[in-house]
Design a protein around this motif. Structure first.
Motif, PDB file in Angstrom:
ATOM      1  N   ALA A 165      59.324  66.666 -22.247  1.00  0.00           N
ATOM      2  CA  ALA A 165      59.876  65.933 -23.381  1.00  0.00           C
ATOM      3  C   ALA A 165      58.722  65.241 -24.100  1.00  0.00           C
ATOM      4  O   ALA A 165      57.789  64.744 -23.467  1.00  0.00           O
TER       5      ALA A 165
ATOM      6  N   LEU B  30      64.094  59.144 -24.002  1.00  0.00           N
ATOM      7  CA  LEU B  30      64.306  60.547 -23.653  1.00  0.00           C
ATOM      8  C   LEU B  30      65.706  61.080 -23.911  1.00  0.00           C
ATOM      9  O   LEU B  30      65.920  62.288 -23.796  1.00  0.00           O
ATOM     10  N   ILE B  31      66.646  60.220 -24.286  1.00  0.00           N
ATOM     11  CA  ILE B  31      68.028  60.693 -24.443  1.00  0.00           C
ATOM     12  C   ILE B  31      68.552  60.495 -25.862  1.00  0.00           C
ATOM     13  O   ILE B  31      69.085  61.425 -26.482  1.00  0.00           O
TER      14      ILE B  31
ATOM     15  N   TYR C  77      67.224  62.842 -29.012  1.00  0.00           N
ATOM     16  CA  TYR C  77      67.548  64.256 -28.777  1.00  0.00           C
ATOM     17  C   TYR C  77      69.047  64.493 -28.891  1.00  0.00           C
ATOM     18  O   TYR C  77      69.507  65.428 -29.555  1.00  0.00           O
ATOM     19  N   THR C  78      69.827  63.645 -28.241  1.00  0.00           N
ATOM     20  CA  THR C  78      71.280  63.827 -28.207  1.00  0.00           C
ATOM     21  C   THR C  78      71.895  63.655 -29.590  1.00  0.00           C
ATOM     22  O   THR C  78      72.775  64.435 -29.985  1.00  0.00           O
TER      23      THR C  78
ATOM     24  N   ASN D  99      61.104  69.517 -25.260  1.00  0.00           N
ATOM     25  CA  ASN D  99      62.205  68.833 -25.933  1.00  0.00           C
ATOM     26  C   ASN D  99      61.640  67.726 -26.817  1.00  0.00           C
ATOM     27  O   ASN D  99      60.853  66.892 -26.343  1.00  0.00           O
TER      28      ASN D  99
ATOM     29  N   THR E 151      62.306  64.532 -28.318  1.00  0.00           N
ATOM     30  CA  THR E 151      63.297  63.456 -28.201  1.00  0.00           C
ATOM     31  C   THR E 151      63.129  62.364 -29.247  1.00  0.00           C
ATOM     32  O   THR E 151      63.940  61.440 -29.311  1.00  0.00           O
TER      33      THR E 151
ATOM     34  N   THR F 259      64.956  69.922 -32.270  1.00  0.00           N
ATOM     35  CA  THR F 259      65.184  69.421 -30.914  1.00  0.00           C
ATOM     36  C   THR F 259      64.264  70.057 -29.881  1.00  0.00           C
ATOM     37  O   THR F 259      63.995  69.452 -28.836  1.00  0.00           O
TER      38      THR F 259
ATOM     39  N   TYR G  94      57.786  62.285 -26.917  1.00  0.00           N
ATOM     40  CA  TYR G  94      58.274  61.112 -27.665  1.00  0.00           C
ATOM     41  C   TYR G  94      57.092  60.215 -27.998  1.00  0.00           C
ATOM     42  O   TYR G  94      56.302  59.855 -27.106  1.00  0.00           O
TER      43      TYR G  94
END
Length: 372
Positions: free
Chosen positions: A87, A148-149, A152-153, A269, A271, A278, A89
């Protein structure tokens, strides 16, 4: 009057290809109808610059089911690739899935005890999470969620995390070991010849019609077969009579680089919400390629409409209720049609789940439907 085919399969994705193989082996007269110009659905890949490019996003086969692995391995050997994405970021890299490497990168913790304590200190108190954000913070704390969430989500689903249901993130893996292997399944890999040759082997001996839209002449095709397996979108089959189900779509930007190695890993990914895509996918790493050039694909989530390809069902309460209404409609009006696959069942499947479901459905089909 005798039908021309025992079974017509609409869609040549993995679910349709598995069923076509089984029907052909059983001696059924089978026709596969595909509206695209190629078989394989979203697991299609193609050779570009000597590199096997996953046309619709990265696919890594993995399963814990011996019978599924045995079936998949009939058509190709698999390599030993293991999915260990990163990931990115704020210009920094983090290991996925969340494990001791990730905890060290975020918090500087070096032991499982230290990591568990840090997580407990960060976890929010949400005994009954109302949305994805509250669920995520209750599991991993604010730092990991924000890094990290969240970005991306929200890009993936096109909604704020506070507007998404908590169940989306319920299976978030946390490992207190230094293990970057994303999947725990004992059987993993990528077809050595590629996914397109893999499904083409399943279709050997079966009649296939490409560039053919089943729904454009539905009545004509239904008269030609004793039974139809429909793997397209169930709401489209009924011409959206009860309303349209929601999906997420994707677009892909493929970039050729005149260098042998761009990011050093198959998937990163993205993020950070400031990055519009993505994932960054460098395809040659799925096959341990040594080509002098490389191809990287950026994956952009999109709002779905009827002119876009549906990729992910939006399985919230509203859409699941509507799907159940379509399912009931199908049972009332379509006794000679089986709905299957990701779009026909309005459910996300991994590849092994697709094969397992198709094998199980075949057992039902072959007992209730005898060839003419």
């Amino acid at each position: 009057m005798e039908k021309e085919y025992d079974l017509i399969i609409v869609g040549s994705g993995l679910y349709g290809c598995v069923t076509a193989y089984l029907a052909h082996q059983a001696g059924w007269r089978c026709l596969v109808i595909e509206k695209r110009a190629f078989t394989g659905g979203n697991i299609r890949d193609e050779i570009r610059e000597g590199i096997n490019v996953h046309s619709y996003g990265p696919h890594v086969f993995h399963t814990r089911h011996q019978e599924v692995w045995d079936f998949a391995s009939r058509f190709t050997p698999f390599n030993h690739f293991r999915y260990c994405p990163l990931a990115r970021y704020g210009g920094k890299m983090y290991n996925l899935p969340f494990n001791m490497h990730t905890f060290y990168q975020l918090y500087g913790t070096q032991t499982p005890e230290e990591a568990a304590l840090r997580l407990r200190q960060e976890q929010g108190l949400y005994p009954h999470p109302r949305n994805l954000e509250e669920k995520a913070v209750s599991m991993v704390g604010r730092t990991m969620y924000e890094t990290l969430i969240k970005g991306y989500t929200e890009k993936q689903w096109g909604r704020k995390a506070t507007e998404l249901p908590p169940f989306i993130i319920e299976r978030l893996p946390l490992r207190f070991t230094f293990d970057n292997n994303y999947f725990n399944d004992p059987y993993q890999g990528v077809p050595m010849a590629g996914y397109s040759p893999w499904v083409d082997k399943m279709l050997e001996g079966t009649e296939v019609r490409l560039n053919t839209d089943f729904l454009a002449d539905k009545d004509y095709w239904m008269k030609k077969a004793g039974h139809v397996l429909y793997t397209g979108a169930i709401d489209a089959f009924f011409d959206y009579r009860l309303g349209a189900l929601e999906y997420r779509s994707l677009t892909f930007e493929h970039v050729l680089f005149e260098q042998p190695n761009v990011q050093g890993i198959a998937v990163i990914n993205e993020t950070d919400s400031r990055i519009p895509y993505t994932r960054s996918i460098e395809h040659k790493h799925f096959a341990f390629g040594t080509q002098p050039v490389s191809i990287v694909t950026h994956e952009f989530p999109q709002t779905w409409d009827k002119d876009r390809e549906p990729f992910y069902p939006v399985n919230d309460e509203k859409n699941n209720t509507l799907y159940r209404q379509y399912h009931a409609l199908a049972q009332r009006e379509c006794p000679h049609i089986t709905f299957g696959g990701r779009l026909g069942l309005y459910r996300y499947f991994n590849m092994d789940e697709t094969i397992k479901n198709a094998l199980e459905q075949w057992e039902v089909l072959k007992t209730k439907l005898l060839p003419a």
